[in-house]
Design an enzyme around this catalytic site. Structure first.
Site, mmCIF file in Angstrom:
data_model
loop_
_atom_site.group_PDB
_atom_site.id
_atom_site.type_symbol
_atom_site.label_atom_id
_atom_site.label_comp_id
_atom_site.label_asym_id
_atom_site.label_seq_id
_atom_site.Cartn_x
_atom_site.Cartn_y
_atom_site.Cartn_z
ATOM 1 N N ASN A 88 0.800 -1.226 0.000
ATOM 2 C CA ASN A 88 0.000 0.000 0.000
ATOM 3 C C ASN A 88 0.834 1.279 0.000
ATOM 4 O O ASN A 88 0.341 2.331 -0.384
ATOM 5 C CB ASN A 88 -0.929 0.009 1.219
ATOM 6 C CG ASN A 88 -1.792 1.252 1.267
ATOM 7 O OD1 ASN A 88 -2.705 1.424 0.469
ATOM 8 N ND2 ASN A 88 -1.497 2.144 2.206
ATOM 9 N N TYR A 153 3.457 9.236 -11.880
ATOM 10 C CA TYR A 153 2.629 8.533 -10.901
ATOM 11 C C TYR A 153 1.710 7.540 -11.609
ATOM 12 O O TYR A 153 1.636 6.365 -11.246
ATOM 13 C CB TYR A 153 1.802 9.538 -10.099
ATOM 14 C CG TYR A 153 0.818 8.902 -9.150
ATOM 15 C CD1 TYR A 153 1.252 8.275 -7.987
ATOM 16 C CD2 TYR A 153 -0.551 8.932 -9.399
ATOM 17 C CE1 TYR A 153 0.351 7.690 -7.109
ATOM 18 C CE2 TYR A 153 -1.455 8.348 -8.534
ATOM 19 C CZ TYR A 153 -1.001 7.731 -7.386
ATOM 20 O OH TYR A 153 -1.898 7.146 -6.521
ATOM 21 N N LYS A 157 1.624 3.282 -11.456
ATOM 22 C CA LYS A 157 0.439 2.522 -11.066
ATOM 23 C C LYS A 157 -0.031 1.596 -12.190
ATOM 24 O O LYS A 157 -0.527 0.488 -11.930
ATOM 25 C CB LYS A 157 -0.674 3.468 -10.632
ATOM 26 C CG LYS A 157 -0.365 4.226 -9.349
ATOM 27 C CD LYS A 157 -0.114 3.262 -8.186
ATOM 28 C CE LYS A 157 0.063 3.986 -6.865
ATOM 29 N NZ LYS A 157 0.210 3.057 -5.715
#
Length: 260
Positions: A88, A153, A157
């Site tokens: 996470n 970013y 992901k």
């Protein structure tokens, strides 16, 4: 529903705030033995006070494999094994392409991608020895629809979702499932300022008519880690309230308002 999480050992990176903290709390409420790690000692202390039993809080920098290894080792020493590993930890600082230097690039890739790659590998080696487990990776809606100003970013992901599919196949024979969770726009400390400034616009993109909460995500993580999801692996599950499921997400709300 009883998700049979009691006595399962759950290790969560970046588990001291926001989504990670809510996920830790939910697994703990289900009777799990929960380990979290983070870099801020004050947050770790607050977590230890909030969860006085079946809980471990470790200071670790998971952007480096040594930090991940030390966290996994501490979890096994405390609880005997790892059944569920949640990757996470991450960062989402704005980084326009032309303003991103190599040092900033490396910081984001190390935390958002390298930590997932090596965290999953470290967890899988231990799960292989104990008969299987579940690895859950926190992705982002930017893996589906990128955001200008956050190109790197979104790329990290998207890579996490790609890794999830490959790892699900590589680890399957050892009884290990791997799933990504794609959060929608979630109300956390990190997003508070943007919500204050742009809340109406953000909500207009969500069919459910509201922003998400960390607890919305936590329920999904517990389900995916449970036997109720035993045939779910190698996918990225959106938990977004229907964000951008259509171009006009407010259609039903506008219609209802006119009818009233």
């Amino acid at each position: 529903m009883n998700y049979a999480i009691a006595e399962k050992v759950v290790a969560i990176t970046g588990g001291t705030a926001g989504i990670g903290r809510a996920v830790a709390a939910r697994f703990w409420q289900e009777g799990g033995r929960v380990a979290v790690c983070g870099r801020g000692e004050e947050r770790l202390q607050r977590m230890r006070a909030a969860f006085p039993e079946r809980f471990l809080a470790v200071r670790a920098d998971v952007s480096q494999p040594d930090g991940l290894e030390s966290f996994a080792r501490a979890t096994v020493e405390a609880f005997g094994r790892i059944d569920i590993w949640v990757n996470n930890a991450g960062m989402s600082d704005p980084m326009p392409v032309l303003e991103t230097d190599e040092a900033a690039f490396n910081r984001m890739v190390d935390l958002n991608l390298k930590s997932v790659f090596f965290g999953a590998a470290i967890a899988a080696r231990r799960m292989r020895q104990s008969g299987g487990g579940v690895i859950l990776n926190t992705s982002s809606f930017t893996s589906v629809v990128p955001t200008a100003g956050k190109a790197l970013y979104g790329a990290t992901k998207a890579a996490v979702d790609n890794l999830t599919r490959a790892m699900a196949a590589e680890f399957a024979a050892d009884g290990i499932r791997v799933v990504s969770v794609i959060p929608g726009y979630i109300e956390t400390e990190m997003t508070h300022a943007n919500i204050q400034n742009n809340g109406a616009w953000l909500t207009a993109n969500i069919a459910a008519g509201r922003l998400g909460t960390p607890e919305d995500l936590a329920d999904a993580y517990v389900f995916l880690a449970s036997e109720a999801a035993a045939y779910i692996t190698g996918v990225a599950l959106p938990v977004t309230g229907g964000k951008l499921c259509v171009q006009n997400c407010t259609w039903s709300w506008d219609r209802k308002q006119k009818e009233n």
